[in-house]
Motif scaffolding. Structure first.
Motif, PDB file in Angstrom:
ATOM      1  N   LEU A 150       0.759  -1.175  -0.099  1.00 43.31           N
ATOM      2  CA  LEU A 150       0.254  -0.024   0.018  1.00 43.31           C
ATOM      3  C   LEU A 150       0.885   1.203   0.051  1.00 43.31           C
ATOM      4  O   LEU A 150       0.468   2.200  -0.867  1.00 43.31           O
ATOM      5  CB  LEU A 150      -1.031   0.179   1.206  1.00 43.31           C
ATOM      6  N   VAL A 151       1.887   1.150   0.905  1.00 37.43           N
ATOM      7  CA  VAL A 151       3.103   2.231   0.698  1.00 37.43           C
ATOM      8  C   VAL A 151       3.653   2.509  -0.703  1.00 37.43           C
ATOM      9  O   VAL A 151       3.629   3.729  -0.975  1.00 37.43           O
ATOM     10  CB  VAL A 151       4.019   2.020   2.107  1.00 37.43           C
ATOM     11  N   VAL A 152       3.742   1.479  -1.298  1.00 38.53           N
ATOM     12  CA  VAL A 152       4.481   1.643  -2.507  1.00 38.53           C
ATOM     13  C   VAL A 152       3.384   2.119  -3.337  1.00 38.53           C
ATOM     14  O   VAL A 152       3.671   3.305  -4.299  1.00 38.53           O
ATOM     15  CB  VAL A 152       5.001   0.404  -3.232  1.00 38.53           C
ATOM     16  N   PHE A 153       2.308   1.881  -3.624  1.00 38.59           N
ATOM     17  CA  PHE A 153       1.060   2.518  -4.500  1.00 38.59           C
ATOM     18  C   PHE A 153       0.952   3.842  -4.107  1.00 38.59           C
ATOM     19  O   PHE A 153       0.867   4.747  -4.790  1.00 38.59           O
ATOM     20  CB  PHE A 153      -0.154   1.447  -4.109  1.00 38.59           C
ATOM     21  N   LEU A 154       0.878   4.229  -2.738  1.00 34.17           N
ATOM     22  CA  LEU A 154       0.580   5.812  -2.324  1.00 34.17           C
ATOM     23  C   LEU A 154       1.584   6.475  -2.824  1.00 34.17           C
ATOM     24  O   LEU A 154       1.410   7.597  -3.293  1.00 34.17           O
ATOM     25  CB  LEU A 154       0.318   5.700  -0.950  1.00 34.17           C
TER      26      LEU A 154
END
Length: 489
Positions: A4-8
């Motif tokens: 999720l962090v990579v996506f954000l």
């Protein structure tokens, strides 16, 4: 949570890139030069981030270290909101020019967060890599997530976020999102990270409140779906008369109105557009390409009761501002179409007594596709046989930068048998870009270049001798180097 962090982070970097165009527009414009600088510098910064992130991850492959990198990106993003004016004004004062100046501005403001955000994907891949046999799929999955985030950020930022939140306030919001992503990556020291996020969220709210306060005082700074626009109280520099101004680029005022006489033509160059009524006094159908503050449409509606006016304005946000701040009336004789002027001309079947082309309103951002011979042919087809086409151009009359004026003249003269040019303001040096108006006719019949009205006669006397167009380029859809000619390169 790491995915999720990579996506954000992938999403945030693209919204920052889109916001960069709006932050720089008032000082540097939105030309291809500025876009090239933004894309090139941010790509270079992210490449540096990929390399640096991979090296750091090999030494310290921990969520804690990645969390600090993301927190650093949060701080750098928020700092853009504080430093943008100082940095841009410093670059303008240095006289770096459009090309080097735009590269400098992007490097100083946007390269730091882009570099740190570029570190995220390789860092996350190293953390997730526990089996060399699955290294390829791990790296591929995380880079795919980052790219999907970038796609989401591109569409969300371009279609919604920038125009809804504004280019400056959204930077604080993005900083808060990154602070939250830092916590998701590693909960350690969460009070500090949460404080950073809350601080930037509070700054976002404060900036939003400040924008409303500015609007209440007469100053409006708004991001429309297409551009950043400033509306503010001003003075007519030649008379000192109070006026309200509209600005969409670094050249200052692109539209204006006198609050005590909304139908009058407040800007000097617009008074030359009104020469159309001298050259076609019985106008009944008028087409205006480029709405802006809607000065010319209001003028025609007020003075010619028999006339109908079609206005083609790309940006519905501009029309909304004209309604709210520039006294644009509702009228059954006024039709407004929100589309690109070229696409309108491509499908137009109507013919007009007067056509006003007022889309070249910023020397830093000339829409090349409206300056080409293909567009001129469509203008020719849309004009009545005894009508007049008036074109507001931005170009220099002499020197290296005059190639654009000569190319404009050659392009229109290649289609229209009669083309005349007038200089709107003689105080500007001939070697610098300025308003030059072209008056084009479909036949060679003599026109009346005298008037009993002293003000009209004074404008008619600004007619120039035809330029020497030997070797001038007839601009085409295939090749129209308007920005290179404008800068004298």
């Amino acid at each position: 949570m790491l995915e999720l962090v990579v996506f954000l982070c992938g999403a945030v970097v693209m919204v920052i890139e889109l916001a960069a165009t709006r932050v720089l527009a008032p000082a540097l414009g939105t030309s291809t030069v500025v876009w090239t600088s933004i894309i090139g510098v941010i790509l270079a910064a992210m490449a540096l981030g990929y390399w640096w992130g991979g090296r750091l991850a090999d030494r310290r492959p921990s969520p804690k270290a990645l969390s600090l990198v993301i927190l650093g990106a949060s701080v750098c993003t928020g700092l853009i909101g504080f430093s943008r004016s100082f940095v841009v004004e410093m670059i303008q004062a240095s006289g770096s020019g459009l090309h080097f100046g735009s590269v400098q501005a992007v490097a100083l403001l946007f390269a730091p967060p882009a570099t740190l955000l570029g570190m995220v994907a390789p860092f996350a891949a190293r953390i997730r890599m526990t089996d060399c046999a699955r290294a390829g799929s791990t790296v591929g999955r995380l880079y795919a997530l980052s790219t999907l985030g970038s796609i989401a950020g591109t569409f969300a930022g371009g279609f919604f976020l920038i125009s809804y939140f504004g280019s400056v306030t959204i930077l604080f919001l993005l900083a808060a999102v990154l602070a939250g992503a830092s916590i998701l990556c590693h909960v350690g020291k969460w009070p500090l990270k949460a404080s950073v996020g809350l601080a930037f969220a509070a700054l976002y709210l404060l900036a939003a409140v400040e924008n409303r306060a500015q609007a209440a005082s007469g100053m409006v700074d708004v991001d429309t779906p297409y551009q950043r626009v400033l509306v503010y109280p001003s003075l007519d520099f030649s008379t000192g008369r109070p006026m309200r101004a509209l600005s969409t680029g670094p050249e200052g005022v692109q539209g204006g109105v006198y609050p005590d006489d909304p139908d009058a033509l407040a800007l000097n160059y617009t008074r030359y557009l009104s020469l159309a009524e001298h050259l076609a006094p019985d106008m009944r159908r008028v087409l205006v390409l480029g709405g802006g503050a809607f000065a010319m449409p209001k003028y025609v509606l007020a003075r010619h009761e028999q006339a109908t006016v079609d206005v083609v304005e790309l940006d519905p946000g501009i029309t909304k501002l004209a309604r709210a701040h520039f006294f644009l009336p509702e009228s059954p004789r006024l039709r407004i179409l929100h589309e690109d002027a070229r696409t309108f001309l491509n499908t137009n079947g109507a013919r007009y007594d007067v056509i006003v082309e007022d889309v070249f309103n910023s020397a830093a951002s000339i829409p090349f596709h409206l300056a080409t011979v293909e567009t001129v042919r469509r203008l020719y087809d849309a004009l009545e046989d005894d009508g007049v086409l008036v074109v507001n151009t931005i170009a220099a009359l002499d020197g290296p930068k005059s190639r654009l004026y000569k190319s404009f003249f050659a392009t229109y003269a290649s289609v229209f048998p009669q083309v005349h040019s007038l200089r709107a303001w003689t105080a500007s040096p001939e070697t610098q870009p300025q308003n030059i108006l072209l008056f084009c006719f479909k036949n060679t019949a003599p026109r009346q270049w005298t008037s009993a009205d002293a003000a009209v006669q004074a404008r008619l006397e600004r007619r120039l001798d035809p330029p020497d167009t030997a070797g001038a380029l007839v601009l085409s859809d295939d090749f129209a180097p308007v920005e290179r000619y404008l800068t004298g390169w």
